[in-house]
Design an enzyme around this catalytic site. Structure first.
Site, PDB file in Angstrom:
ATOM      1  N   LYS A   1       0.868  -1.177   0.000  1.00 51.54           N
ATOM      2  CA  LYS A   1       0.000   0.000   0.000  1.00 51.54           C
ATOM      3  C   LYS A   1       0.907   1.229   0.000  1.00 51.54           C
ATOM      4  CE  LYS A   1      -3.733   1.810   3.005  1.00 51.54           C
ATOM      5  NZ  LYS A   1      -4.453   1.570   4.284  1.00 51.54           N
TER       6      LYS A   1
ATOM      7  N   SER B   1      -9.438   1.218   3.448  1.00 54.03           N
ATOM      8  CA  SER B   1      -8.684   2.090   2.568  1.00 54.03           C
ATOM      9  C   SER B   1      -7.590   1.366   1.776  1.00 54.03           C
ATOM     10  CB  SER B   1      -8.035   3.198   3.398  1.00 54.03           C
ATOM     11  OG  SER B   1      -7.072   2.629   4.288  1.00 54.03           O
TER      12      SER B   1
ATOM     13  N   SER C   1      -9.299  -1.192   7.631  1.00 48.52           N
ATOM     14  CA  SER C   1      -8.829  -1.010   6.259  1.00 48.52           C
ATOM     15  C   SER C   1      -8.138  -2.183   5.590  1.00 48.52           C
ATOM     16  CB  SER C   1      -7.895   0.188   6.185  1.00 48.52           C
ATOM     17  OG  SER C   1      -8.664   1.351   6.108  1.00 48.52           O
TER      18      SER C   1
HETATM   19  N1  GLN Z   1     -12.697   3.219   6.931  1.00 54.31           N
HETATM   20  C1  GLN Z   1     -12.110   3.716   8.138  1.00 54.31           C
HETATM   21  C2  GLN Z   1     -11.827   5.189   8.012  1.00 54.31           C
HETATM   22  O1  GLN Z   1     -12.169   5.734   7.031  1.00 54.31           O
HETATM   23  C3  GLN Z   1     -10.889   2.937   8.483  1.00 54.31           C
HETATM   24  C4  GLN Z   1      -9.692   3.346   7.756  1.00 54.31           C
HETATM   25  C5  GLN Z   1      -8.455   2.557   8.066  1.00 54.31           C
HETATM   26  O2  GLN Z   1      -8.519   1.507   8.710  1.00 54.31           O
HETATM   27  N2  GLN Z   1      -7.330   3.095   7.627  1.00 54.31           N
HETATM   28  O3  GLN Z   1     -11.273   5.807   8.855  1.00 54.31           O
END
Ligand code: GLN
Length: 489
Positions: free
Chosen positions: A79, A154, A178
């Site tokens: 990532k 994400s 994420s």
């Molecule tokens: N979807 C969650 C957020 O938008 C988690 C994001 C993550 O785990 N980086 O914060």
């Protein structure tokens, strides 16, 4: 011909017995990645030439009897939140466009020390804020099961690439879900380790008390192997756990006879799509058939997890993102004075969701509101930790869906941030408590034919129990190794 659906562990055996070279394996994944890229848009910065060079070096080492690890020469991807020396690292944000880091994140360095060639850097929601990949400043990856749908987020690019057979495994980060949520939406395995198990050094910070480097793979065993390579104390991260790391593969085959698994009362019934509920209920029955004792447990504070998370994570983000001032990194807006330059850099460089989080976080931390919002969220966090501690007196693991829905359509939730935030309802409590969690595929939803993930949650530093249960489930289910476990792409 190397089959890119082969698990990394088996590819390791193939190299050891001389049936395949690292160069052949790496080239096969590069070609598969190139063939599917138009459909999934996983890559931000491919480093294919470097990967082939690194694979050749691995082959040379193996010929000399000097392999660095059992998986020396098996490629991986990252990532874009991990900084990589000499390779652009954007965290999915235009504000970091053009920035080339002078060092490697610890996770990157350790994988390189084990001989893993780097295929490249992958797409993500900007600064890891999002649940669909659509907040990327550079496009947005798509789901290999249906290109009209999101891969989740994400860590959108890594999930899409591994699910499409373009990499055997990859690193993402999980701050609120994420890695587990996109793993569920793409039909692969995603692991959120205990907070502090893997160093955060060189991971571009979003919410520092929650961020955790987290692996994706197609099998539980592969995910455990990749995690093993990177964890262990790092003096560069003061929150990294100093204890010795157990061998995650040791006893992974031991089965789950007598294991106590709790299903969360508050997550039964309403909330999840019917097709998700069907598959997850079947998964509980399979765990029971394998010898586990399924018990209902109550975690009353879990329903406040989302509210607490969306105060704590933005509060930490507002502080972490203050460093992007146009002076030190990436993009700089043209201006005659520094105040205008900084404000225009942030105005142009950050996307809408990131700005929303900075504003929410700054508000929650401001004098007069601190106790009412941030302080209260911290108290909810303590309640969640307490509820979990109580649950672990009765059970070894907790089971629930990973995501309330299967992959949704591109654009479906972009106009409604709250709908997007609810994607994380089953995953954020695990981050708030610093516990471990895994998402393992449990089939396709009868509603829409898309993958569903089962989540297993373990107490801090009990990854071995979690891997053992997930591995037993995966082996008995057999889905990931079947044709049904592969996206139609
Ligand atoms: N979807 C969650 C957020 O938008 C988690 C994001 C993550 O785990 N980086 O914060």
């Amino acid at each position: 011909m190397v089959d890119t659906w082969t698990p990394a562990a088996e590819l390791g055996h193939a190299m050891a017995s001389g049936d395949a070279s690292a160069e052949e394996i790496t080239t096969a994944f590069i070609e598969r990645g190139q063939a599917v890229e138009e459909g999934i848009h996983a890559y931000l910065a491919p480093t294919f030439e470097r990967a082939v060079d690194e694979a050749r070096a691995a082959d040379d080492r193996r010929t000399r009897g000097e392999a660095l690890s059992a998986v020396d020469g098996i490629p991986l991807a990252f990532k874009d939140v991990f900084v990589t020396k000499g390779v652009p690292s954007t965290s999915g944000s235009r504000i970091l466009d053009g920035w080339v880091p002078p060092y490697d994140a610890t996770v990157v360095a350790r994988c390189s020390e084990a001989g893993l060639p780097m295929l490249g850097k992958l797409d993500m929601d900007e600064f890891a804020m999002g649940s669909s990949g659509e907040n990327s400043g550079f496009g947005g990856a798509r789901n290999p099961w249906d290109a009209e749908r999101v891969p989740g987020g994400s860590s959108s690019g890594p999930a899409a690439l591994v699910a499409a057979g373009g990499a055997p495994w990859a690193w993402g980060t999980d701050t609120g879900g994420s890695v587990r949520q996109p793993a569920a939406l793409c039909g692969i395995v995603g692991v959120k380790p205990t907070y502090g198990l893997v160093s955060r050094y060189g991971m571009i910070a979003f919410a520092s008390s929650l961020d955790q480097a987290s692996p994706f793979a197609r099998t539980v065993e592969d995910a455990a192997m990749l995690l093993q390579l990177a964890c262990g104390h790092d003096p560069m991260d003061s929150t990294s756990i100093p204890d010795e790391v157990p061998d995650f593969l040791d006893g992974i085959d031991a089965g789950i006879e007598g294991m106590r698994i709790g299903v969360v009362k508050e997550f039964q019934g309403e909330g999840a799509q019917p097709g998700v509920r069907t598959r997850v209920d079947e998964a509980y029955k399979r765990l029971e058939k394998l010898g586990a004792k399924i018990e209902e447990i109550s975690l009353p504070s879990f329903e406040y997890g989302i509210s607490a998370y969306y105060l704590i994570a933005p509060a930490e983000a507002s502080a972490n993102l203050a460093r992007y001032d146009g002076v030190r990194y990436g993009y700089r807006a043209p201006a005659d004075d520094i105040v205008t330059m900084t404000s225009h850099t942030r105005e142009d460089g950050f996307g809408d969701e990131v700005k929303r989080r900075i504003m929410l976080g700054t508000y929650a931390l401001s004098a007069g509101y601190y106790d009412a919002y941030y302080g209260k969220a911290l108290r909810v966090r303590s309640l969640i930790i307490r509820d979990l501690e109580k649950a672990y007196e009765k059970v070894d693991l907790i089971a629930c869906p990973t995501s309330p829905t299967t992959a949704f359509k591109v654009g479906e939730r972009t106009a409604d941030p709250l709908a997007m935030y609810l994607s994380d309802i089953y995953t954020v409590p695990v981050n708030l408590a610093g516990n471990a969690g895994i998402s393992v595929p449990c089939g396709l939803s009868p509603d829409d034919g898309l993958p569903v993930g089962l989540q297993l949650i373990a107490k801090a530093l009990d990854e071995r129990t979690m891997f053992r249960a997930a591995h037993a489930f995966e082996r008995d289910f057999g889905w990931i190794s079947s044709a049904e476990g592969r996206p139609p792409l």
